[in-house]
Write an enzyme that holds these catalytic residues in place. Structure first.
Site, PDB file in Angstrom:
ATOM      1  N   SER A  58      33.750  -7.860 -30.813  1.00 34.56           N
ATOM      2  CA  SER A  58      32.629  -7.684 -29.888  1.00 34.56           C
ATOM      3  C   SER A  58      32.819  -6.403 -29.091  1.00 34.56           C
ATOM      4  CB  SER A  58      32.517  -8.864 -28.926  1.00 34.56           C
ATOM      5  OG  SER A  58      31.515  -8.602 -27.952  1.00 34.56           O
ATOM      6  N   VAL A  63      39.440  -3.871 -26.138  1.00 35.62           N
ATOM      7  CA  VAL A  63      39.973  -3.142 -27.288  1.00 35.62           C
ATOM      8  C   VAL A  63      38.846  -2.603 -28.165  1.00 35.62           C
ATOM      9  CG1 VAL A  63      41.467  -3.272 -29.322  1.00 35.62           C
ATOM     10  CG2 VAL A  63      42.129  -4.433 -27.221  1.00 35.62           C
ATOM     11  N   CYS A  64      37.799  -3.385 -28.359  1.00 36.62           N
ATOM     12  CA  CYS A  64      36.652  -2.929 -29.161  1.00 36.62           C
ATOM     13  C   CYS A  64      35.970  -1.743 -28.480  1.00 36.62           C
ATOM     14  CB  CYS A  64      35.653  -4.060 -29.372  1.00 36.62           C
ATOM     15  SG  CYS A  64      36.353  -5.474 -30.237  1.00 36.62           S
ATOM     16  N   ASP A  65      35.887  -1.793 -27.166  1.00 35.58           N
ATOM     17  CA  ASP A  65      35.327  -0.702 -26.372  1.00 35.58           C
ATOM     18  C   ASP A  65      36.139   0.572 -26.600  1.00 35.58           C
ATOM     19  OD1 ASP A  65      33.661  -0.263 -23.443  1.00 35.58           O
ATOM     20  OD2 ASP A  65      35.441   0.978 -23.751  1.00 35.58           O
TER      21      ASP A  65
END
Length: 171
Positions: A58, A63-65
Site C-alpha cells: 500500500s 516503506v512503500c512511500d
C-alpha cells in the site's frame, strides 16, 4: 491455485503467497490493471519498453512511500525506453491522491483492487492479509523477466541498484 507457505514474512510473521513464483527467464503474464483515471491498462500498453514493475502492499505505508518516491527520482535519469509501474491494491482514487501529495509524476501507479488477478498471476498475493507482497520484476522489451526480487520481509526495501542495473542492461 498454488499456495507457497511462509514465502515471506510481514513484521516477522510467516505469510502464504498465492500463485506460482515467477522467475528470471519466464514470460510475464498479461495483466489488466486500473489506472488513476479508472482506465484499464494492460501489459501491451507498454510494448517495446523495458518495464520495472514495483509491487507494493500500500502506498500509504512508510516503506512503500519511500520505495515509490525513490523510483520516481530514479525515473528521471532512465530515459524514455524504461517505464516504472507501481502496483498495489490501493484504489485508483487513493493512488491518485497519494501521487499528488507526494509529487510523484514519473512512476505510473496501477491498481489490482478490482479482481486481484495480478496478485495471483504474478504470485504476490498474501493469503492472510489480502494485500500484495513486496516484489520487483524487470521485464525486457519482449516481456521476459530479466530480474525478480521477492523481498522476504515485506517491511523492508528492495535492492534498488540491482533493479536499476538490470533495467539498464535490458535496453
Amino acid at each position: 491455485m498454488t499456495e507457497r507457505a511462509a514465502a515471506v514474512t510481514l513484521k516477522g510473521n510467516p505469510m502464504t503467497l498465492l500463485g506460482d513464483e515467477l522467475s528470471v527467464g519466464d514470460t510475464a503474464p498479461a495483466f489488466s490493471l486500473v489506472a488513476n483515471d479508472m482506465s484499464a491498462k494492460t501489459l501491451d500498453d507498454y510494448a517495446g519498453k523495458v518495464k520495472i514493475i514495483s509491487v507494493v502492499p500500500s502506498l500509504d505505508t512508510a516503506v512503500c512511500d519511500v520505495e515509490t518516491r525513490r523510483f520516481n527520482t530514479e525515473a528521471a535519469s532512465l530515459g524514455d525506453n524504461i517505464v516504472i509501474l507501481t502496483v498495489s491494491i490501493d484504489t485508483p482514487f487513493a493512488q491518485k491522491r497519494w501521487c499528488g501529495a507526494a509529487g510523484v509524476d514519473k512512476v505510473e501507479t496501477l491498481s489490482d483492487f478490482k479482481d486481484h488477478a495480478f496478485g495471483t498471476d504474478y504470485g504476490v498475493r498474501i493469503k492472510e492479509a489480502g494485500i500484495l507482497a513486496r516484489q520487483v520484476f524487470v521485464l525486457d522489451k519482449n516481456n521476459k523477466i530479466v530480474h525478480a526480487q521477492l523481498v522476504k520481509e515485506v517491511a523492508e526495501e528492495p535492492d534498488y541498484d540491482a533493479i536499476l542495473n538490470a533495467a539498464k542492461a535490458a535496453l
